[in-house]
Design a protein around this motif. Structure first.
Motif, mmCIF file in Angstrom:
data_model
loop_
_atom_site.group_PDB
_atom_site.id
_atom_site.type_symbol
_atom_site.label_atom_id
_atom_site.label_comp_id
_atom_site.label_asym_id
_atom_site.label_seq_id
_atom_site.Cartn_x
_atom_site.Cartn_y
_atom_site.Cartn_z
ATOM 1 N N GLU A 196 0.861 -1.173 0.000
ATOM 2 C CA GLU A 196 0.000 0.000 0.000
ATOM 3 C C GLU A 196 0.900 1.226 0.000
ATOM 4 O O GLU A 196 1.414 1.630 1.048
ATOM 5 N N ILE A 197 1.100 1.804 -1.175
ATOM 6 C CA ILE A 197 1.991 2.969 -1.240
ATOM 7 C C ILE A 197 1.272 4.249 -0.830
ATOM 8 O O ILE A 197 1.904 5.290 -0.652
ATOM 9 N N PHE A 198 -0.051 4.165 -0.678
ATOM 10 C CA PHE A 198 -0.821 5.269 -0.120
ATOM 11 C C PHE A 198 -1.894 4.682 0.777
ATOM 12 O O PHE A 198 -2.643 3.799 0.357
ATOM 13 N N SER A 199 -1.947 5.144 2.024
ATOM 14 C CA SER A 199 -2.949 4.620 2.958
ATOM 15 C C SER A 199 -3.282 5.670 4.006
ATOM 16 O O SER A 199 -2.391 6.174 4.701
ATOM 17 N N ILE A 200 -4.576 5.986 4.138
ATOM 18 C CA ILE A 200 -5.006 6.957 5.141
ATOM 19 C C ILE A 200 -4.973 6.342 6.540
ATOM 20 O O ILE A 200 -5.206 7.041 7.533
ATOM 21 N N LYS A 201 -4.654 5.050 6.636
ATOM 22 C CA LYS A 201 -4.565 4.397 7.944
ATOM 23 C C LYS A 201 -3.223 4.644 8.616
ATOM 24 O O LYS A 201 -3.023 4.265 9.768
ATOM 25 N N ARG A 202 -2.289 5.293 7.878
ATOM 26 C CA ARG A 202 -0.990 5.632 8.460
ATOM 27 C C ARG A 202 -0.934 7.108 8.822
ATOM 28 O O ARG A 202 -1.644 7.918 8.222
ATOM 29 N N SER A 203 -0.074 7.448 9.783
ATOM 30 C CA SER A 203 0.074 8.859 10.153
ATOM 31 C C SER A 203 0.588 9.678 8.970
ATOM 32 O O SER A 203 0.199 10.826 8.767
ATOM 33 N N ASN A 204 1.497 9.078 8.178
ATOM 34 C CA ASN A 204 1.924 9.680 6.916
ATOM 35 C C ASN A 204 1.406 8.785 5.790
ATOM 36 O O ASN A 204 1.944 7.701 5.557
ATOM 37 N N PRO A 205 0.343 9.195 5.093
ATOM 38 C CA PRO A 205 -0.271 8.329 4.087
ATOM 39 C C PRO A 205 0.639 7.988 2.907
ATOM 40 O O PRO A 205 0.447 6.973 2.246
ATOM 41 N N PHE A 206 1.653 8.837 2.655
ATOM 42 C CA PHE A 206 2.482 8.687 1.465
ATOM 43 C C PHE A 206 3.735 7.870 1.770
ATOM 44 O O PHE A 206 4.561 8.256 2.589
ATOM 45 N N SER A 207 3.892 6.745 1.080
ATOM 46 C CA SER A 207 5.067 5.889 1.288
ATOM 47 C C SER A 207 6.257 6.336 0.455
ATOM 48 O O SER A 207 7.406 6.121 0.837
ATOM 49 N N LEU A 208 5.995 6.942 -0.706
ATOM 50 C CA LEU A 208 7.060 7.329 -1.624
ATOM 51 C C LEU A 208 7.155 8.847 -1.704
ATOM 52 O O LEU A 208 6.182 9.564 -1.455
ATOM 53 N N LYS A 209 8.349 9.329 -2.090
ATOM 54 C CA LYS A 209 8.547 10.760 -2.260
ATOM 55 C C LYS A 209 9.524 10.985 -3.403
ATOM 56 O O LYS A 209 10.285 10.081 -3.784
ATOM 57 N N ALA A 210 9.502 12.198 -3.939
ATOM 58 C CA ALA A 210 10.425 12.550 -5.020
ATOM 59 C C ALA A 210 11.862 12.347 -4.551
ATOM 60 O O ALA A 210 12.222 12.710 -3.434
ATOM 61 N N GLY A 211 12.674 11.734 -5.404
ATOM 62 C CA GLY A 211 14.063 11.453 -5.065
ATOM 63 C C GLY A 211 14.309 10.021 -4.648
ATOM 64 O O GLY A 211 15.453 9.553 -4.650
ATOM 65 N N ASP A 212 13.247 9.286 -4.284
ATOM 66 C CA ASP A 212 13.410 7.878 -3.932
ATOM 67 C C ASP A 212 13.875 7.079 -5.143
ATOM 68 O O ASP A 212 13.563 7.416 -6.295
ATOM 69 N N ARG A 213 14.637 6.004 -4.880
ATOM 70 C CA ARG A 213 14.943 5.005 -5.901
ATOM 71 C C ARG A 213 13.951 3.862 -5.741
ATOM 72 O O ARG A 213 13.537 3.554 -4.618
ATOM 73 N N LEU A 214 13.587 3.236 -6.841
ATOM 74 C CA LEU A 214 12.554 2.204 -6.790
ATOM 75 C C LEU A 214 12.948 1.026 -7.664
ATOM 76 O O LEU A 214 13.383 1.193 -8.792
ATOM 77 N N LYS A 215 12.806 -0.158 -7.115
ATOM 78 C CA LYS A 215 13.158 -1.396 -7.825
ATOM 79 C C LYS A 215 11.988 -2.357 -7.750
ATOM 80 O O LYS A 215 11.505 -2.687 -6.671
ATOM 81 N N PHE A 216 11.491 -2.792 -8.915
ATOM 82 C CA PHE A 216 10.448 -3.808 -8.969
ATOM 83 C C PHE A 216 11.084 -5.190 -8.896
ATOM 84 O O PHE A 216 12.108 -5.432 -9.544
ATOM 85 N N THR A 217 10.472 -6.086 -8.122
ATOM 86 C CA THR A 217 10.967 -7.460 -8.061
ATOM 87 C C THR A 217 9.808 -8.427 -8.253
ATOM 88 O O THR A 217 8.767 -8.302 -7.578
ATOM 89 N N PRO A 218 9.912 -9.376 -9.192
ATOM 90 C CA PRO A 218 8.800 -10.294 -9.473
ATOM 91 C C PRO A 218 8.530 -11.245 -8.311
ATOM 92 O O PRO A 218 9.457 -11.736 -7.665
ATOM 93 N N VAL A 219 7.240 -11.472 -8.029
ATOM 94 C CA VAL A 219 6.826 -12.463 -7.035
ATOM 95 C C VAL A 219 5.717 -13.321 -7.633
ATOM 96 O O VAL A 219 5.050 -12.920 -8.589
ATOM 97 N N THR A 220 5.516 -14.508 -7.064
ATOM 98 C CA THR A 220 4.454 -15.411 -7.511
ATOM 99 C C THR A 220 3.124 -14.996 -6.898
ATOM 100 O O THR A 220 3.071 -14.150 -5.995
ATOM 101 N N ASN A 221 2.058 -15.613 -7.352
ATOM 102 C CA ASN A 221 0.740 -15.361 -6.767
ATOM 103 C C ASN A 221 0.730 -15.667 -5.278
ATOM 104 O O ASN A 221 0.161 -14.925 -4.476
ATOM 105 N N ALA A 222 1.349 -16.795 -4.911
ATOM 106 C CA ALA A 222 1.383 -17.205 -3.502
ATOM 107 C C ALA A 222 2.154 -16.178 -2.663
ATOM 108 O O ALA A 222 1.727 -15.821 -1.550
ATOM 109 N N GLU A 223 3.275 -15.681 -3.173
ATOM 110 C CA GLU A 223 4.062 -14.677 -2.452
ATOM 111 C C GLU A 223 3.288 -13.361 -2.338
ATOM 112 O O GLU A 223 3.326 -12.680 -1.303
#
Length: 247
Positions: A196-223
């Motif tokens: 959940e990269i955005f969630s109003i259930k957190r004190s700071n809803p935003f998980s990402l910000k400008a300047g972050d590095r981001l890497k996608f990694t493949p996972v299976t359905n079970a994972e």
């Protein structure tokens, strides 16, 4: 070495926009980031807000009368010799697990047809890169990512979907991104993340910000399902997927 001078124009009663060109690149982003810091250091008492994007910096001033008194020539002369190196030395790197399998990859077949590449190659090309979050926009928490492999450039859908699920990973033109909430959208759907990269259930809803590095990694359905369960039990935090890295 002198810095490139941005083009400047007035976009409203209280706003100026500085443009560093039209290209999306790490070098341009670095100039934008540094110029934002430069303006904060030199005009802080005039400025209400600064909004950086891929290649522009928009400045909102407290009063319209301020713009008539600014010495733009002096500011840009100072910028020419401003040290741009060593400003960005470290960043957060966020690992985003992505399931590229059914039922989360609705447009992978379309992409295979349009760019003539196999599914496994598309997944490899998409997940091997380390992306920079250049800006947040469009939707709350939506990250615009630079450096998509040109082999994956593909047009947006002719007819946007009315509902794209949150967590969807999409490609549109020369960009890729993550839908943080359910919304309409016309990007090609290639996978989904359980984070959940955005969630109003957190004190700071935003998980990402400008300047972050981001890497996608493949996972299976079970994972995917396992991480999804963990997210629900851990107040939707993604802290375990973030590390500090030198750049």
């Amino acid at each position: 070495m002198e810095n490139n001078l941005p083009e400047v124009w007035r976009t409203g009663e209280r706003t100026l926009r500085f443009s560093f060109g039209e290209v999306i690149s790490a070098e341009i982003y670095k100039s934008v980031h540094t110029f934002t810091e430069f303006l904060n250091a030199n005009w802080k008492h005039f400025i209400e807000e600064i909004v950086p994007s891929y290649h522009t910096v928009t400045v909102f001033f407290y009063k319209s009368s301020i713009l008539d008194k600014l010495n733009m020539e002096k500011l840009l002369a100072k910028w020419r010799s401003y040290k741009i190196d060593c400003i960005i030395s470290s960043a957060r790197q966020v690992t985003i697990p992505v399931c590229y399998e059914e039922p989360y990859c609705e447009d992978l077949t379309r992409m295979q047809r349009l760019i003539g590449r196999a599914k496994d190659e598309i997944i490899h090309l998409h997940s091997q890169k380390i992306y920079t979050v250049y800006m947040i926009g469009f939707l709350p928490g939506f990250p615009y990512l630079g450096d998509l492999d040109p082999k994956l450039f593909v047009p947006r859908l002719d007819k946007p979907r009315l509902k794209v699920p949150k967590g969807t990973i999409g490609i549109g033109g020369n960009q890729t991104g993550i839908y943080p909430i359910e919304s309409p959208g016309g990007w090609n759907i290639i996978g989904r993340t359980p984070l959940e990269i955005f969630s109003i259930k957190r004190s700071n809803p935003f998980s990402l910000k400008a300047g972050d590095r981001l890497k996608f990694t493949p996972v299976t359905n079970a994972e995917y399902e396992e991480i999804e369960r963990e997210m629900k039990n851990d107040w939707h935090t993604i802290d375990g997927f973030i590390e500090e890295v030198d750049i």
